[in-house]
Design a protein around this motif. Sequence first.
Motif, PDB file in Angstrom:
ATOM      1  N   HIS A 195     -17.937 -79.300 -36.083  1.00  0.00           N
ATOM      2  CA  HIS A 195     -18.571 -80.030 -34.979  1.00  0.00           C
ATOM      3  C   HIS A 195     -18.614 -79.231 -33.677  1.00  0.00           C
ATOM      4  CE1 HIS A 195     -18.358 -83.609 -37.526  1.00  0.00           C
ATOM      5  NE2 HIS A 195     -17.090 -83.291 -37.761  1.00  0.00           N
ATOM      6  N   LEU A 196     -18.123 -77.986 -33.713  1.00  0.00           N
ATOM      7  CA  LEU A 196     -18.019 -77.203 -32.479  1.00  0.00           C
ATOM      8  C   LEU A 196     -18.727 -75.855 -32.606  1.00  0.00           C
ATOM      9  CD1 LEU A 196     -14.275 -77.974 -31.661  1.00  0.00           C
ATOM     10  CD2 LEU A 196     -16.283 -78.941 -30.535  1.00  0.00           C
TER      11      LEU A 196
ATOM     12  N   ARG B  55     -13.953 -74.166 -29.378  1.00  0.00           N
ATOM     13  CA  ARG B  55     -13.769 -73.672 -30.741  1.00  0.00           C
ATOM     14  C   ARG B  55     -12.632 -72.649 -30.793  1.00  0.00           C
ATOM     15  NH1 ARG B  55     -16.547 -73.691 -35.463  1.00  0.00           N
ATOM     16  NH2 ARG B  55     -16.232 -71.893 -36.841  1.00  0.00           N
TER      17      ARG B  55
ATOM     18  N   ALA C  37     -11.189 -84.012 -28.543  1.00  0.00           N
ATOM     19  CA  ALA C  37     -10.150 -83.779 -29.551  1.00  0.00           C
ATOM     20  C   ALA C  37      -9.687 -82.331 -29.528  1.00  0.00           C
ATOM     21  CB  ALA C  37     -10.680 -84.142 -30.930  1.00  0.00           C
ATOM     22  N   ALA C  38     -10.637 -81.411 -29.313  1.00  0.00           N
ATOM     23  CA  ALA C  38     -10.271 -79.992 -29.265  1.00  0.00           C
ATOM     24  C   ALA C  38      -9.260 -79.731 -28.152  1.00  0.00           C
ATOM     25  CB  ALA C  38     -11.512 -79.134 -29.057  1.00  0.00           C
TER      26      ALA C  38
ATOM     27  N   SER D  21     -10.699 -79.990 -39.259  1.00  0.00           N
ATOM     28  CA  SER D  21     -11.855 -80.892 -39.397  1.00  0.00           C
ATOM     29  C   SER D  21     -12.780 -80.841 -38.195  1.00  0.00           C
ATOM     30  CB  SER D  21     -11.368 -82.331 -39.611  1.00  0.00           C
ATOM     31  OG  SER D  21     -10.855 -82.885 -38.406  1.00  0.00           O
ATOM     32  N   LEU D  22     -12.282 -80.309 -37.064  1.00  0.00           N
ATOM     33  CA  LEU D  22     -13.106 -80.243 -35.847  1.00  0.00           C
ATOM     34  C   LEU D  22     -14.104 -79.095 -35.885  1.00  0.00           C
ATOM     35  CD1 LEU D  22     -10.349 -80.809 -33.117  1.00  0.00           C
ATOM     36  CD2 LEU D  22     -11.877 -82.508 -34.125  1.00  0.00           C
TER      37      LEU D  22
ATOM     38  N   GLY E 111     -15.212 -89.901 -32.777  1.00  0.00           N
ATOM     39  CA  GLY E 111     -16.254 -88.890 -32.881  1.00  0.00           C
ATOM     40  C   GLY E 111     -16.370 -88.032 -31.642  1.00  0.00           C
ATOM     41  N   ASP E 112     -15.364 -88.072 -30.764  1.00  0.00           N
ATOM     42  CA  ASP E 112     -15.367 -87.274 -29.533  1.00  0.00           C
ATOM     43  C   ASP E 112     -14.649 -85.949 -29.835  1.00  0.00           C
ATOM     44  OD1 ASP E 112     -15.329 -86.245 -27.008  1.00  0.00           O
ATOM     45  OD2 ASP E 112     -14.336 -87.955 -26.059  1.00  0.00           O
ATOM     46  N   TYR E 113     -15.359 -85.052 -30.518  1.00  0.00           N
ATOM     47  CA  TYR E 113     -14.723 -83.848 -31.034  1.00  0.00           C
ATOM     48  C   TYR E 113     -14.361 -82.856 -29.946  1.00  0.00           C
ATOM     49  CZ  TYR E 113     -16.609 -85.937 -35.243  1.00  0.00           C
ATOM     50  OH  TYR E 113     -16.906 -86.813 -36.244  1.00  0.00           O
TER      51      TYR E 113
ATOM     52  N   VAL F  21     -10.723 -88.062 -32.547  1.00  0.00           N
ATOM     53  CA  VAL F  21     -11.465 -87.767 -33.782  1.00  0.00           C
ATOM     54  C   VAL F  21     -12.089 -89.028 -34.344  1.00  0.00           C
ATOM     55  CG1 VAL F  21     -11.241 -86.960 -36.166  1.00  0.00           C
ATOM     56  CG2 VAL F  21     -10.055 -85.741 -34.324  1.00  0.00           C
TER      57      VAL F  21
END
Length: 390
Positions: A46-47, A56, A16-17, A42-43, A11-13, A8
């Motif tokens: 961005h998805l 997602r 992170a997921a 928070s992700l 910024g590599d969402y 996170v």
Amino acid sequence: MAALTGAVARGDYLSAAYQGRNLHREWNNRGVAEMALPVMRSLLPHLDGPAHLEARAWVLLTAEALALYSGVPPVGDAVAAARATNDEFLLICALYIRAYGTQQRGGPAHRALMAEMYDGAVRTGRPAPLALTLRSRASVALFQGDGPAACADLERGLDLIRRLGPTFIQADLHLLMGQVHALQGALDAAEQCLRSALHLFTLLGFRPEASTCLSSLALVSLLRTGAEALGAVQAAQAWCEQADATFSAQARFAVRDNVNAQGFVFSAAGRLPEAQACFERDVLAARSYGNRQGELMARLGLGRLALQRREWTLASSILSAVICDADAVNGHVPVRWLALAGLTQAHQRLGEKEAARASWTAARQAGQGLGAVLPRVVVGPVLNTAAAGG
């Protein structure tokens, strides 16, 4: 958590997921849940878009699991998101979390979720999803009072999963099967299953679940009778001490349906003030984690203590309240069964013969559905009541 927060921060969402995906296995650890939930939420901004449907869905699934144990409403609809991916395994995981969240309410909505979960597991043709589904279904069957159905699903699940080597699902199946055997009086089989579960959880690094196995082994020791009963309390105390060394007694209530055996061991040893203090702590700890099974069992322990002290009116009040709450929560028949047996004794001692006969009849009906055998410490007083009632 470190890999998740690191992704996170970069910024590599998307990464992170998928880092967060494994956290859904720790959803019943409230400490992890409360820390991880805001990160997962928070992700979501961005998805968006079709390119991120699967990621997602995993975020929503994980967030729903974490929210469930944090005691807050979920954000979004993980089941709908999983359906949109056409990934059967992802959908099964989402249905599993949703079904667990609705299990205590029961009813048509829960049954529909379980049916869809089972059908999806069959369609995958993979043993792991089907074994997971069978374990979930067995738990519901047991808590709703159908012991034979629970046994059948557990046996089938274990047969499916053995070929895959050591897995969490295999350990969890052994754990629940051991608890079923204990209810049904097959104590050697119960101990064998619980030892298998303990070995697997320890091997795989699941310390809270390993401590749950140790607590269950302590309870099985207390059920021993005759020559086997010699040293049973000491053996149970040794299991409790090992459980505490493995994972904090109070934190264990974060594990699904865990029960702390220590109060029952103190009670069996005649150390009633220590048992009282232990059960009172357990009620508060279980309640704080939303562990209804653990809370009801600790309250049952307080009712049994009142019987030991010959405080019949207090015992009747405590056990009646346990039965009322077990009835209000769809799926706590084993607790209700034990509480009814204790209530029978309280009614008898208070001279309430009709009430004693009614509670004994209800206890027998619940026990027959479970295929369960009352512990000897309960059977003696209860059989006296049955005889008095003709």
